[in-house]
Design an enzyme around this catalytic site. Sequence first.
Site, PDB file in Angstrom:
ATOM      1  CB  CYS A  85      41.634  -8.614  63.559  1.00  0.00           C
ATOM      2  SG  CYS A  85      41.530  -8.921  65.377  1.00  0.00           S
ATOM      3  CB  CYS A 208      30.839  -8.488  71.015  1.00  0.00           C
ATOM      4  SG  CYS A 208      30.890  -7.240  72.172  1.00  0.00           S
ATOM      5  CG  HIS A 334      36.753 -11.670  64.170  1.00  0.00           C
ATOM      6  ND1 HIS A 334      37.361 -11.700  63.183  1.00  0.00           N
ATOM      7  CD2 HIS A 334      37.114 -10.850  65.032  1.00  0.00           C
ATOM      8  CE1 HIS A 334      38.231 -10.779  63.263  1.00  0.00           C
ATOM      9  NE2 HIS A 334      38.049 -10.417  64.277  1.00  0.00           N
TER      10      HIS A 334
END
Lengths: 385, 74
Positions: A85, A208, A334
């Site tokens: 990430c 999350c 994300h």
Amino acid sequence: MKPVAIVGVGKTAFGAFADKSILDLAVEAGRKCLENARAAPEQVEAFYLGNFAGPSFVGQNHLAPYVGAALGIEGAPCTRFEAACASSGSAFFHAFSAVAGGVYEMVLVAGVEKMTSQPTARVTEILASAGDLGGEVKAGATFPSMFAMIARRHMHEFGTRREHLAAVAVKNHANGAKNPDAHMRKTITLEQALAGRMIADPLTIYDCSLVSDGAAAVLLCAAERAGEFTTKPIRVLGVAQASDRLALAEKKDITTFPALRRAAAKAYQMARLEPREIDLAELHDCFTIAEIIAMEDLGFVPRGEGGPAVASGFSALSGEKPINTSGGLKTKGHPVGATGVGQLCDLALQLRCEAGERQVARASVGLAQNLGGSGATCVVTILGR
Amino acid sequence: MSGRVYSCTTLHAAAERFEKDLPFQIAIIDLEDGRRLTARITGPSVKIGDAVKLVDERDGVSIFTRQTDAATGN
């Protein structure tokens, strides 16, 4: 080292875009960035592309020249960076190093990920490949479960409560609701966050971040030439990347990220700044607990005090140190490979006073922190106007 | 082989190939010999500090279960 500036930024909205390919997304962000700097693709001397798992998500490999050619960057070296990430944060760090070292004067840095074409369980599996496949992943660990164990331990050692985690989600939802490019634009209450569907206890769905498609790009330039492209150059005051082991069980203490601390120490030193001098920050809230630990590891608050600080409003849009004014990974979205550069775009908007409804009053120095895996890669960048 | 739970969580969502096992608990365990590993828990769920012992090993994954703690009687 030569001074380096960001002279252009460009982002796609983050979200679920069934009709846009990974190439469409990356090209859209790259074009917007070049237009933003009024630069021609021929002026780009190198193209650095962060992408975590294009080959797994959409099957496409050799992504950097694929995107580069579509952008009109002919012949220049185009290279993909993979650091889970933190892929595009890492691409940015290496691009900065090349410009600061005098190798190039103009480098385009982008990040892209196309995740929503896969079902959730498959996305979870692909993301888990950034963990230790030989150990924790074989036992069934996923990233939500790794961060759940981090949260459990943080709660055990410091008295952090589920309400503190939920306060991060409530704050980031409030900010994301003001961001027209955010994946999820809705506010939530503390009660809603606490009553969310359990994913890996103590983390609920509201703890999350989102599975998203998206891309982001910045144009880096030797600072002495910044005036050719913009009246509002953003200076890169400090940037550092550090690494650690992949497996959570190989760490002595999982309530802190040593790579984050190392990268932060270097970036602060390079910028000659202290944590208290940072006006606002975009932190890697892949899970709510990660934002709390990042606040602590960056020295914004003492260890163990991140949770109460968020609950007190310290990091709210109107707080002492606004964090994730974009909505963060939690609500902005994300798209993992795009996240690092996306954070820099959002910070640059604040520093240029172009952040619209979510603009903060004092925005001279901003910090971005991009985390890979459960902390095996971390990039910390400090920008100033 | 025995040890104590350093941290743990119960999963309600998993990667594709483990979905059939849901819900299941995993834990990071501090072994008596000083090593630390990530394992599956079987039987009653555990919490931080619980004593656990190895009961099985399947496909290279250690499976632990809660052990009655001689010190506390729990």
